[in-house]
Design an enzyme around this catalytic site. Sequence first.
Site, short mmCIF file in Angstrom:
data_model
loop_
_atom_site.label_atom_id
_atom_site.label_comp_id
_atom_site.label_asym_id
_atom_site.label_seq_id
_atom_site.Cartn_x
_atom_site.Cartn_y
_atom_site.Cartn_z
N HIS A 58 -0.07 3.28 4.77
CA HIS A 58 -0.63 2.20 5.63
C HIS A 58 -0.14 0.82 5.18
CE1 HIS A 58 -3.63 4.80 7.74
NE2 HIS A 58 -3.52 5.51 6.64
N ASN B 49 -8.91 6.42 11.55
CA ASN B 49 -7.61 6.43 12.22
C ASN B 49 -7.82 6.43 13.73
OD1 ASN B 49 -5.93 6.49 9.96
ND2 ASN B 49 -5.86 8.73 9.87
N TYR C 31 -9.41 5.47 -3.05
CA TYR C 31 -9.40 4.09 -2.53
C TYR C 31 -9.79 3.07 -3.58
CZ TYR C 31 -8.52 6.01 2.04
OH TYR C 31 -7.93 6.66 3.07
N ARG D 44 -11.05 11.21 -1.12
CA ARG D 44 -10.74 9.82 -0.74
C ARG D 44 -11.61 8.85 -1.52
NH1 ARG D 44 -11.04 8.93 5.57
NH2 ARG D 44 -9.89 7.04 5.06
N PHE E 243 -2.93 15.55 -0.41
CA PHE E 243 -2.50 14.27 0.20
C PHE E 243 -1.17 13.76 -0.36
CE2 PHE E 243 -2.91 9.59 0.96
CZ PHE E 243 -2.96 9.64 2.35
N ARG F 100 -2.79 -2.24 -6.81
CA ARG F 100 -2.28 -3.15 -5.77
C ARG F 100 -2.74 -4.58 -6.01
NH1 ARG F 100 -3.12 -4.37 -0.62
NH2 ARG F 100 -5.31 -3.78 -0.56
N ARG G 31 0.85 -1.19 0.00
CA ARG G 31 0.00 0.00 0.00
C ARG G 31 0.88 1.24 0.00
NH1 ARG G 31 -2.56 -3.96 2.76
NH2 ARG G 31 -4.85 -4.03 2.85
N ARG H 85 -8.56 -3.81 10.13
CA ARG H 85 -7.11 -3.76 9.90
C ARG H 85 -6.54 -2.50 10.55
NH1 ARG H 85 -3.41 -1.73 6.05
NH2 ARG H 85 -1.57 -3.06 5.78
#
Length: 687
Positions: free
Chosen positions: A74, A147, A361, A357, A160, A368, A71, A111
């Site tokens: 994170h 968070n 995501y 966001r 970001f 990934r 990632r 997670r």
Amino acid sequence: MTDTPRDTVSSGGETHQSAGGERPQLTTQQGVPVADDQNSLRQGSRGPTLMEDFHFREKIFHFDHERIPERVVHARGYAAHGYFETYDSLSDLTSADIFQRKGEKTPAFVRFSTVAGNKGSGDLARDVRGFAVKLYTQEGNWDIVGNNIPVFFIQDAIKFPDLIHSAKAEPDRDFPQAQTAHDNFWDFISLTPEAVNMVMWTMSDRAIPRSFRFMEGFGVHTFRLINAKGKSSFIKIHWKPKQGLQSVTWPEAVAINGADPDFHRRDLWNAINSGDFPEWEMGLQVFDEDFADSFDFDVLDPTKIIPEELVPVQIVGRLVLDRMPDNFFAETEQVAFQTGNIVPGVDFSNDPLLQGRNFSYLDTQLKRLGGPNFNHIPINAPKCPFHHFQQDGHMAMHNPKGRANYEPNSWPGAEGGPREDPETGFKSYPAEETGPKQRVRSETFADHYSQARQFFVSQTKVEQDHIVDALVFELSKVERPDIRTRMLGHLIHVHDDLANGVADGLGMDLPDAPTPAREPITDLPASDALSILKNGPDSFKGRKLGILLSDGVSAAEVEAVKDAVTKAGGICAVVAPKIGGAKADDGSNIPADEKVDGGPSVLFDAVAILTSDDGAKMLAGMHPAKSWVADAFAHCKFILFNDASQPLLKAAGLPDDPDDGMMKMTKTAPGKFVKACGALRYWDRVA
Ligand code: HDD
């Protein structure tokens, strides 16, 4: 592979049984039984390897491709399964299915992570911790990607990449790893005053939690709940650990990273596997437009909290983690969280960070996980029925059945496939939006210091000192004095004690304060909810006592201490000069969990030092044993000691007169000691 027994390693049919036992036969991916997995096929005993060795080729080919990109943030994380239990119906607030029935349990996967470090970095980095919750509701997956800190560094998602570039290793040298103590980070932060509130949190002990189990979680943004009549309420989401809050100190964090870089992973693994299931209660702050209009800050600004004193947190359910994944890669690594995964009855707000966001995501999973079908991976798939016409792509596992793969279509009944449902389907809240297209930051986002000050004044003296120390540490690693100076300027707006303390620690003069975008409010009341020490546990449950012992120790004393700790729901680890254990006075061998230099006292919440006379003398000559004791004292741990251990305590530099955080071993001492340990630290030692 999550849903299939591990020993079959495929979903296909029966496993071949090998001739003699219960272990399945080793096969290739094609199911061909393998006769020899030790030697590749070669010409003669010393000749070249043959291309036709399909087993060799398949095995190496697959190994070569085992890694996927980590990632981008994170990267280092650890996860567990569990469930969310709804306390009461919230149907007046939301039509979300998960909140309709009291007592209903919804499967969950959570997670935890650090943000800046690589996948292999240490658990105790000073960093924000990710707290990402996937709730497999009966109307789809709801991901709360939060968070352990309720505010964020920036107000707009477009910043970001800059924030993360500045925090990660510097690009020319690729260091430092997993730390913000370097020029680029503080350069960016000092040029971004909106980050100052979050910096207070990351420089506090919130950024070095003792365990994932002992930290809070926050949804950060304002979200909406919508009820069946279409009425919208705003919410902020909290996860409150039933275990109480707890952090380590910075010198401990540094030492733990060396002694056990997997400290947080091991802690969660051990707790869950021993049946000590961590729990968090979900709390909602519910408010309406009127509150939003009257609040000093903009509820769409993710750099601000709404103090609990203004809008109380209503507890609505609990999250219990009770099972570790079967396989780290299949589940923890492949899980894909998305802020965009919401369910009917929940909606977004216009928070510009959240809006950004929602793009990132979804997009990042393609890179990934390698294709658009990552939701076919069991950990990401919903547990409720799902039907759609999306098809094909890499690794497609669920293509539409039958002839219809489009709609509208006129194929009758089930043949025509799924149809939308205007009644129960997801509906966006019909908020009215107007205004010109423009790139602006709302005036209502302009107050950067007031809540930073509120956070600082809400801390105990010990916690304030830690914030000062952390800033001094981090800024001391910054090479350019002008960056340090710029940062000091912001601190003047936060609090005099903070600015003076940090300037003094750096040996620098305070500059003139920068002109704030908006004059700060200096009299926001302190909020107890913001302090860790005011929200600790009231017992030693779930905590760990380290018992340092030597040969000749009284077996009865060790037993009594272990008993008292176990009764309080804690656990003990025996630390001895040798891993083989120590010979007790009754001839028994007490097995050791750690050798003294491999199990330093920073790994424990409190310590007991139980030795024989000779044992104390021997340990007094061992540097690791002296540091073990000296560190426990310096880190304000509660210490139980027996008479015989005094030469060791003396050699470690402990005072002749024990303070109130130290207790001498007697018949009744263990019970009293463990009760005292509920406070976790004897802070008076440094006060
Ligand atoms: Fe993020 C991962 C939390 C802002 C872009 N983020 C990620 C994870 C957590 C958060 C917990 C790890 C999920 C997991 O365990 O797999 N992020 C936050 C919070 C934020 C935030 C609480 C602010 C309130 N993030 C944020 C912004 C962006 C991203 C503004 C981009 C515009 N975050 C990502 C990402 C990641 C991610 C690049 C990396 C891996 C992933 O998503 O799946 O998309």
